[in-house]
Design a protein around this motif. Structure first.
Motif, PDB file in Angstrom:
ATOM      1  N   PHE A  58      40.416  54.765  -4.962  1.00 41.96           N
ATOM      2  CA  PHE A  58      39.705  53.702  -5.666  1.00 41.96           C
ATOM      3  C   PHE A  58      40.628  52.914  -6.587  1.00 41.96           C
ATOM      4  O   PHE A  58      40.171  52.264  -7.521  1.00 41.96           O
ATOM      5  N   ASP A  59      41.941  52.964  -6.328  1.00 36.86           N
ATOM      6  CA  ASP A  59      42.883  52.357  -7.259  1.00 36.86           C
ATOM      7  C   ASP A  59      43.207  50.905  -6.938  1.00 36.86           C
ATOM      8  O   ASP A  59      43.867  50.238  -7.723  1.00 36.86           O
ATOM      9  N   ARG A  60      42.787  50.384  -5.779  1.00 31.98           N
ATOM     10  CA  ARG A  60      43.043  48.996  -5.414  1.00 31.98           C
ATOM     11  C   ARG A  60      41.727  48.304  -5.084  1.00 31.98           C
ATOM     12  O   ARG A  60      40.834  48.904  -4.475  1.00 31.98           O
ATOM     13  N   ALA A  61      41.611  47.018  -5.469  1.00 39.14           N
ATOM     14  CA  ALA A  61      40.369  46.283  -5.236  1.00 39.14           C
ATOM     15  C   ALA A  61      40.154  46.004  -3.754  1.00 39.14           C
ATOM     16  O   ALA A  61      39.030  46.115  -3.247  1.00 39.14           O
ATOM     17  N   TRP A  62      41.222  45.652  -3.047  1.00 41.76           N
ATOM     18  CA  TRP A  62      41.102  45.291  -1.637  1.00 41.76           C
ATOM     19  C   TRP A  62      42.188  46.002  -0.830  1.00 41.76           C
ATOM     20  O   TRP A  62      43.292  46.229  -1.318  1.00 41.76           O
ATOM     21  N   SER A  63      41.862  46.303   0.419  1.00 41.73           N
ATOM     22  CA  SER A  63      42.866  46.784   1.367  1.00 41.73           C
ATOM     23  C   SER A  63      42.422  46.404   2.781  1.00 41.73           C
ATOM     24  O   SER A  63      41.228  46.381   3.074  1.00 41.73           O
ATOM     25  N   VAL A  64      43.393  46.088   3.608  1.00 45.57           N
ATOM     26  CA  VAL A  64      43.151  45.723   5.004  1.00 45.57           C
ATOM     27  C   VAL A  64      44.035  46.610   5.869  1.00 45.57           C
ATOM     28  O   VAL A  64      45.198  46.861   5.529  1.00 45.57           O
ATOM     29  N   GLU A  65      43.489  47.070   6.976  1.00 38.60           N
ATOM     30  CA  GLU A  65      44.229  48.002   7.830  1.00 38.60           C
ATOM     31  C   GLU A  65      44.085  47.615   9.301  1.00 38.60           C
ATOM     32  O   GLU A  65      42.976  47.374   9.778  1.00 38.60           O
TER      33      GLU A  65
ATOM     34  N   THR B   7      40.118  47.209   9.871  1.00 38.25           N
ATOM     35  CA  THR B   7      39.318  47.785   8.792  1.00 38.25           C
ATOM     36  C   THR B   7      39.586  47.035   7.501  1.00 38.25           C
ATOM     37  O   THR B   7      40.745  46.805   7.136  1.00 38.25           O
ATOM     38  N   ALA B   8      38.512  46.643   6.818  1.00 37.98           N
ATOM     39  CA  ALA B   8      38.613  45.992   5.510  1.00 37.98           C
ATOM     40  C   ALA B   8      37.873  46.850   4.490  1.00 37.98           C
ATOM     41  O   ALA B   8      36.746  47.290   4.744  1.00 37.98           O
ATOM     42  N   ARG B   9      38.493  47.088   3.336  1.00 38.83           N
ATOM     43  CA  ARG B   9      37.901  47.898   2.275  1.00 38.83           C
ATOM     44  C   ARG B   9      37.852  47.102   0.975  1.00 38.83           C
ATOM     45  O   ARG B   9      38.802  46.391   0.640  1.00 38.83           O
ATOM     46  N   TRP B  10      36.735  47.264   0.255  1.00 37.01           N
ATOM     47  CA  TRP B  10      36.556  46.605  -1.035  1.00 37.01           C
ATOM     48  C   TRP B  10      36.061  47.619  -2.047  1.00 37.01           C
ATOM     49  O   TRP B  10      35.023  48.242  -1.849  1.00 37.01           O
ATOM     50  N   THR B  11      36.829  47.800  -3.126  1.00 37.26           N
ATOM     51  CA  THR B  11      36.432  48.709  -4.195  1.00 37.26           C
ATOM     52  C   THR B  11      35.608  47.925  -5.200  1.00 37.26           C
ATOM     53  O   THR B  11      36.157  47.189  -6.036  1.00 37.26           O
ATOM     54  N   ALA B  12      34.280  48.087  -5.126  1.00 39.72           N
ATOM     55  CA  ALA B  12      33.378  47.326  -5.980  1.00 39.72           C
ATOM     56  C   ALA B  12      33.426  47.801  -7.424  1.00 39.72           C
ATOM     57  O   ALA B  12      33.382  46.994  -8.360  1.00 39.72           O
TER      58      ALA B  12
ATOM     59  N   PRO C 289      35.003  51.432  -9.987  1.00 37.58           N
ATOM     60  CA  PRO C 289      35.939  52.565  -9.927  1.00 37.58           C
ATOM     61  C   PRO C 289      35.396  53.761  -9.172  1.00 37.58           C
ATOM     62  O   PRO C 289      36.142  54.716  -8.912  1.00 37.58           O
ATOM     63  N   ARG C 290      34.098  53.744  -8.819  1.00 34.46           N
ATOM     64  CA  ARG C 290      33.507  54.863  -8.084  1.00 34.46           C
ATOM     65  C   ARG C 290      32.965  54.476  -6.717  1.00 34.46           C
ATOM     66  O   ARG C 290      32.648  55.355  -5.919  1.00 34.46           O
ATOM     67  N   LEU C 291      32.824  53.198  -6.435  1.00 40.30           N
ATOM     68  CA  LEU C 291      32.160  52.754  -5.206  1.00 40.30           C
ATOM     69  C   LEU C 291      33.089  51.886  -4.377  1.00 40.30           C
ATOM     70  O   LEU C 291      33.704  50.949  -4.886  1.00 40.30           O
ATOM     71  N   GLN C 292      33.170  52.217  -3.073  1.00 34.27           N
ATOM     72  CA  GLN C 292      33.987  51.436  -2.147  1.00 34.27           C
ATOM     73  C   GLN C 292      33.188  51.150  -0.878  1.00 34.27           C
ATOM     74  O   GLN C 292      32.510  52.032  -0.348  1.00 34.27           O
TER      75      GLN C 292
END
Length: 356
Positions: free
Chosen positions: A60-67, A111-116, A118-121
């Motif tokens: 949960f340390d980054r707001a966005w990530s793409v894979e 895959t796209a990830r968004w950390t909304a 600090p506890r929810l992604q």
């Protein structure tokens, strides 16, 4: 004399207060040092280990990530089919055929990830599949010399999914990091039902193959589970437990006979998966990991009737190596070795996660 006595008393009190303050400061410094030492018992996670955990757990340390992910799976099956009976318990009378199936599946997944918080992604996965399967049969008219084969291939979208991960409890000295995961998968790929089986070689009626290959399950599904991570210097232990449920769906045709519609309801069996693993950091950029994953598939249902031979158990041993190409970009490689007859012979994967 009285003034000197008062002055001496004041000086003595000041010295005593200074000494007391020094003692308190020393105690506070010792307490801070102790807390820092206690915090340092948990080693800092290197970039390489974080890249492993990004695949096996949740960060949960980054707001966005793409894979961008790539995987290649290979399997082959051989089956001896006897159509006849034994005479005198030794002589076989009837038809003999040997069927072989070899398959290769290449999957590209975005895959796209968004950390909304600090506890929810939240994450979105969209796969694209290329499949090629070779069917081979020999044994027409009691002869093992007659061999026929054909290739069927397809490339299309797979089943896309959306999921979320929520951190229930952060890691401390006595417990692991615990994350709850859930996912919903939509049947965006080609369904495997109602595909006609045809004869492709007039000289060998044993060779019957499907007209096309599926790229999805054809059913909506929902999965939930938990993943755990515990730091144990110099290793990081991770585990997960997941459950997947498939929802029943009615189809206009579930048969394989050309020009004959056979409507019916399909429900795949529920799936349980358990995985355990450990990761080690060689240096800041390079790490390796070992893990084992086991899946249990319950029997599928057709028109609410359980089908025999549709349950299975798979086991896979995985080896992984990650390397940080840059501060934000990494390369994650894995090799999965199938340990049961229902598992692919091997699976090789490469993923390139980029964290903003």
């Amino acid at each position: 004399m009285r003034g000197k006595f008062i002055l001496t008393t004041i000086l003595g009190l000041a010295v005593s207060a200074a000494m007391a303050e020094g003692i308190d400061a020393s105690a506070d410094n010792a307490k801070v040092a102790s807390n820092q030492a206690e915090r340092k018992k948990a080693p800092d996670r290197s970039q390489s280990v974080e890249n492993v955990l990004l695949e096996e757990h949740v960060l949960f340390d980054r707001a966005w990530s793409v894979e961008l992910g790539y995987s290649y799976a290979h399997f082959d099956r051989s089956e001896l089919i006897l159509r006849g009976f034994l005479a005198l318990d030794a002589i076989f009378l009837g038809e003999l055929s040997v069927d072989e199936i070899e398959g290769d599946i290449i999957t590209n997944t975005l895959t796209a990830r968004w950390t909304a918080t600090p506890r929810l992604q939240l994450d979105l996965q969209v796969p694209y599949l290329y499949r090629v399967t070779r069917y081979r049969s020999r044994g027409q008219d009691l002869s093992s010399l007659t061999t026929s084969e054909t290739d069927i291939e397809v490339s299309d979208l797979g089943d896309a999914s959306i999921g979320f991960s929520y951190r229930l409890l952060p890691e401390n000295l006595n417990r692991p990091d615990i994350v709850w995961n859930s996912r919903v998968t939509a049947p965006t790929g080609e369904e495997p039902y109602g595909i006609d089986i045809i004869e492709v070689d007039a000289s060998n009626s044993n060779l019957n193959v499907p007209m096309e290959l599926p790229t999805g399950t054809g059913l909506w599904s929902a999965s939930t589970g938990v993943s755990l991570v515990k730091t144990s210097d110099p290793a990081i232990l991770f585990a997960s437990l997941n459950y997947t449920h498939y929802f029943a769906e009615d189809f206009a045709d579930i048969g394989s006979t050309p020009d004959l519609l056979m409507p019916g309801k399909i429900q795949l069996g529920d799936t349980y998966q358990l995985s355990l693993g450990v990761a080690f950091a060689v240096n800041e950029r390079l790490s390796y990991s070992f893990s084992y994953a086991q899946q249990f598939f319950e029997k599928a249902k057709i028109n609410d009737t359980k089908q025999v031979t549709t349950d299975a158990m798979t086991g896979t041993f995985n080896l992984g190596v990650t390397y940080g190409l840059t501060e934000n970009l990494a390369m994650v490689t894995s090799l999965g070795l199938g340990l049961t007859s229902d598992t692919s012979d091997f699976t090789f994967g490469m993923k390139f996660p980029y964290r903003f």
